[in-house]
Design a protein around this motif. Structure first.
Motif, PDB file in Angstrom:
ATOM      1  N   UNK A 319      75.685  85.401 105.520  1.00 55.42           N
ATOM      2  CA  UNK A 319      74.321  85.879 105.799  1.00 55.42           C
ATOM      3  C   UNK A 319      73.544  84.742 106.469  1.00 55.42           C
ATOM      4  N   UNK A 320      72.997  85.039 107.612  1.00 49.57           N
ATOM      5  CA  UNK A 320      72.253  84.118 108.493  1.00 49.57           C
ATOM      6  C   UNK A 320      73.126  82.981 109.041  1.00 49.57           C
ATOM      7  N   UNK A 321      74.418  83.173 109.019  1.00 52.93           N
ATOM      8  CA  UNK A 321      75.329  82.189 109.616  1.00 52.93           C
ATOM      9  C   UNK A 321      76.227  82.903 110.611  1.00 52.93           C
ATOM     10  N   UNK A 322      76.798  82.152 111.543  1.00 51.18           N
ATOM     11  CA  UNK A 322      77.701  82.833 112.462  1.00 51.18           C
ATOM     12  C   UNK A 322      79.143  82.365 112.321  1.00 51.18           C
ATOM     13  N   UNK A 323      79.425  81.609 111.244  1.00 51.91           N
ATOM     14  CA  UNK A 323      80.821  81.251 110.974  1.00 51.91           C
ATOM     15  C   UNK A 323      81.124  81.525 109.517  1.00 51.91           C
ATOM     16  N   UNK A 330      90.835  72.700 104.161  1.00 51.67           N
ATOM     17  CA  UNK A 330      90.636  72.120 105.499  1.00 51.67           C
ATOM     18  C   UNK A 330      89.160  71.863 105.799  1.00 51.67           C
ATOM     19  N   UNK A 331      88.284  72.253 104.838  1.00 55.21           N
ATOM     20  CA  UNK A 331      86.847  72.169 105.118  1.00 55.21           C
ATOM     21  C   UNK A 331      86.432  70.747 105.497  1.00 55.21           C
ATOM     22  N   UNK A 332      86.955  69.767 104.762  1.00 50.95           N
ATOM     23  CA  UNK A 332      86.497  68.402 104.992  1.00 50.95           C
ATOM     24  C   UNK A 332      86.965  67.861 106.337  1.00 50.95           C
ATOM     25  N   UNK A 333      88.035  68.467 106.870  1.00 54.26           N
ATOM     26  CA  UNK A 333      88.528  67.960 108.156  1.00 54.26           C
ATOM     27  C   UNK A 333      87.884  68.653 109.345  1.00 54.26           C
ATOM     28  N   UNK A 334      87.127  69.689 109.076  1.00 52.65           N
ATOM     29  CA  UNK A 334      86.561  70.436 110.193  1.00 52.65           C
ATOM     30  C   UNK A 334      85.277  69.748 110.639  1.00 52.65           C
ATOM     31  N   UNK A 335      85.405  68.964 111.674  1.00 47.66           N
ATOM     32  CA  UNK A 335      84.268  68.133 112.075  1.00 47.66           C
ATOM     33  C   UNK A 335      83.162  68.955 112.735  1.00 47.66           C
ATOM     34  N   UNK A 336      83.579  69.996 113.420  1.00 49.07           N
ATOM     35  CA  UNK A 336      82.564  70.740 114.162  1.00 49.07           C
ATOM     36  C   UNK A 336      82.118  71.984 113.413  1.00 49.07           C
ATOM     37  N   UNK A 337      82.190  71.901 112.079  1.00 41.63           N
ATOM     38  CA  UNK A 337      81.832  73.095 111.327  1.00 41.63           C
ATOM     39  C   UNK A 337      80.314  73.243 111.295  1.00 41.63           C
ATOM     40  N   UNK A 338      79.793  73.677 112.401  1.00 47.19           N
ATOM     41  CA  UNK A 338      78.348  73.896 112.500  1.00 47.19           C
ATOM     42  C   UNK A 338      78.139  75.386 112.577  1.00 47.19           C
ATOM     43  N   UNK A 339      77.752  75.971 111.471  1.00 48.46           N
ATOM     44  CA  UNK A 339      77.478  77.389 111.556  1.00 48.46           C
ATOM     45  C   UNK A 339      76.023  77.493 111.980  1.00 48.46           C
ATOM     46  N   UNK A 340      75.797  77.681 113.215  1.00 49.49           N
ATOM     47  CA  UNK A 340      74.444  77.703 113.768  1.00 49.49           C
ATOM     48  C   UNK A 340      73.759  78.959 113.296  1.00 49.49           C
ATOM     49  N   UNK A 341      72.533  78.861 113.153  1.00 49.60           N
ATOM     50  CA  UNK A 341      71.791  79.981 112.700  1.00 49.60           C
ATOM     51  C   UNK A 341      71.667  81.025 113.728  1.00 49.60           C
ATOM     52  N   UNK A 342      71.609  82.156 113.262  1.00 46.17           N
ATOM     53  CA  UNK A 342      71.730  83.182 114.188  1.00 46.17           C
ATOM     54  C   UNK A 342      70.421  83.709 114.458  1.00 46.17           C
ATOM     55  N   UNK A 343      70.571  84.125 114.597  1.00 47.30           N
ATOM     56  CA  UNK A 343      70.552  85.322 115.236  1.00 47.30           C
ATOM     57  C   UNK A 343      70.001  86.342 114.287  1.00 47.30           C
ATOM     58  N   UNK A 344      69.067  86.792 114.763  1.00 43.07           N
ATOM     59  CA  UNK A 344      68.388  87.924 114.223  1.00 43.07           C
ATOM     60  C   UNK A 344      69.377  89.079 114.055  1.00 43.07           C
ATOM     61  N   UNK A 345      70.365  89.154 114.928  1.00 45.26           N
ATOM     62  CA  UNK A 345      71.269  90.302 114.867  1.00 45.26           C
ATOM     63  C   UNK A 345      71.925  90.409 113.493  1.00 45.26           C
ATOM     64  N   UNK A 346      72.352  89.270 112.998  1.00 50.04           N
ATOM     65  CA  UNK A 346      73.001  89.237 111.697  1.00 50.04           C
ATOM     66  C   UNK A 346      72.051  89.797 110.615  1.00 50.04           C
ATOM     67  N   UNK A 347      70.807  89.355 110.616  1.00 47.64           N
ATOM     68  CA  UNK A 347      69.870  89.838 109.589  1.00 47.64           C
ATOM     69  C   UNK A 347      69.459  91.293 109.846  1.00 47.64           C
ATOM     70  N   UNK A 348      69.425  91.675 111.102  1.00 46.71           N
ATOM     71  CA  UNK A 348      69.102  93.077 111.397  1.00 46.71           C
ATOM     72  C   UNK A 348      70.152  94.005 110.806  1.00 46.71           C
TER      73      UNK A 348
END
Ligand SMILES: Cc1cc2nc3c(=O)[nH]c(=O)nc-3n(C[C@H](O)[C@H](O)[C@H](O)COP(=O)(O)O)c2cc1C
Length: 411
Positions: A319-323, A330-348
């Motif tokens: 919810x409110x994330x795009x990843x 593997x979480x600690x090795x994922x350097x680019x784990x940036x779940x950018x905020x979305x998007x209204x679409x997700x909340x819509x």
């Protein structure tokens, strides 16, 4: 920081598109002022099983932001082999319970409710784990499967004997003790962690439950007996009004693609058994809330669970994330784990499903780690102020230098 900016937001500001989330709901003795829940999120930082003052502030901040219900991070019940590792919080014994009682008090003073999540990892604990390395792990058939690293599921390995009837009776009694302690300490209910491939889920799942007695069987309904007995014991120890939440999932940390139920009929075997046992609210754990669970309908797992049970349900997952959530191995090795905020679409989409009555509450996990004030910001429609979630958000969420524990003197 967003937390400071958020204080400038007036309580009168409410975005009409999310206003329905701010209606109260009652579940037995529990009155919630809105529908926003923080799900359990383990930090693995409980030295000796105790979370300590930085966690008091962590929970307090989410409560002060208006989140109505906080679910404590998964807490090992009083079986020495219940946790995977010693630095996971415990829900038994004087020190951890003293700390949990204080957390409940802080959360109540900040205007929210709190329930603990009672947890036994079963065969996810590796054999010979410290400190009880002489004790075998417990599971329905003694089968260990390595948690996934994103690749296909590993083969089950026979690691200990299947649980005996005496083992089963002991563990059920220990869950009951946790439930009784939750009530005695002033919690507002409890959640049974039966999701993600841990002990109760190992009974549900045909891959880890090969028993031929009354706790096994070909159908999910038959394999739900252990869970039902745990719920009944928690009910017996807490009385008719104490809310019992039950979290379950199709996915497992051993296999993200696993499924307990391929059809609504199979799902009914689990859900109906647990309703009869005394569950008050189901928390249907998914990694992406918008995904349909079965063919022929766009309802998700929480939607189907509500339809079958007639009880309130919580939905969760990105919810409110795009990843979506990635395997913790593997979480600690994922350097680019940036779940950018979305998007209204997700909340819509979330609001569409909520407004048509698919589920009653929403669980916001990672976005609430990086945004303690998620509820306040979303209420005011200030999605622009939300911080992205990244791999450091977990550590940062309890990093308060003024409350840091003194360095360990070692054992
Ligand atoms: C760091 C971390 C720890 C978690 N620990 C738990 C836990 O203790 N118990 C549990 O049931 N789920 C746990 N989860 C799963 C979350 O409760 C939630 O279901 C998941 O993160 C999906 O929601 P989200 O996409 O909003 O993050 C954890 C997730 C994360 C990211």
């Amino acid at each position: 920081m967003a937390a400071n900016n958020a204080q400038e937001i007036s309580e009168a500001d409410i975005d009409p598109s999310v206003a329905p989330l701010f209606q109260p709901i009652r579940i037995k003795s529990l009155e919630l002022k809105n529908r926003i829940v923080m799900p359990a999120m383990g930090h693995g930082k409980a030295r000796g099983g105790v979370l300590g003052p930085s966690f008091h502030r962590y929970y307090q901040m989410r409560a002060e932001a208006g989140t109505s219900l906080l679910i404590g991070e998964a807490s090992a019940i009083g079986d020495p082999v219940a946790p995977v590792e010693p630095d996971q919080t415990h829900f038994h014994s004087l020190w951890p319970l003293t700390d949990w009682k204080q957390i409940a008090k802080v959360v109540h003073e900040a205007g929210a409710k709190i329930i603990p999540q009672l947890w036994h990892v079963g065969m996810i604990r590796k054999a010979r784990s410290w400190p009880f390395y002489h004790l075998p792990s417990r599971g329905p058939s003694g089968l260990y499967i390595t948690p996934t690293d994103g690749t296909p599921m590993k083969e089950p390995v026979q690691q200990s004997e299947p649980m005996t009837q005496a083992d089963i009776d002991d563990v059920i009694a220990i869950y009951g003790q946790g439930a009784e302690d939750a009530k005695r300490l002033g919690f507002d209910g409890l959640e049974i962690h039966a999701a993600h491939g841990y002990l109760i889920d190992q009974f549900f799942w045909h891959v880890t439950n090969r028993r031929t007695d009354g706790y096994g069987g070909k159908t999910l309904r038959e394999r739900s007996r252990f869970a039902a007995e745990v719920v009944k014991e928690c009910r017996r120890r807490t009385g008719p009004d104490f809310p019992i939440f039950f979290r379950y999932s199709q996915w497992k940390i051993q296999d993200y693609g696993a499924r307990l139920a391929e059809t609504p009929q199979e799902l009914a075997g689990l859900v109906e058994t647990l309703v009869d046992a005394g569950v008050d609210c189901f928390h249907a754990s998914t990694r992406r809330f918008w995904e349909p669970e079965f063919e022929g309908s766009d309802m998700n797992l929480a939607g189907w669970t509500k339809k079958i049970s007639g009880l309130p349900t919580i939905t969760v997952g990105s919810i409110s994330l795009d990843k979506e959530l990635v395997p913790y191995t593997i979480r600690r090795q994922v350097k680019d784990e940036k779940a950018k905020l979305t998007t209204i679409t997700n909340l819509n989409r979330l609001m569409e499903m909520f407004n048509r009555g698919d589920f009653d509450m929403i669980g916001v996990g990672r976005a609430m780690l990086s945004n303690p004030d998620w509820t306040r910001l979303v209420r005011a429609g200030r999605l622009d102020m939300l911080q992205a979630y990244d791999a450091d958000s977990l550590a940062k969420s309890t990093d308060f230098p003024d409350l840091a524990a003194p360095p360990s003197r070692g054992h």
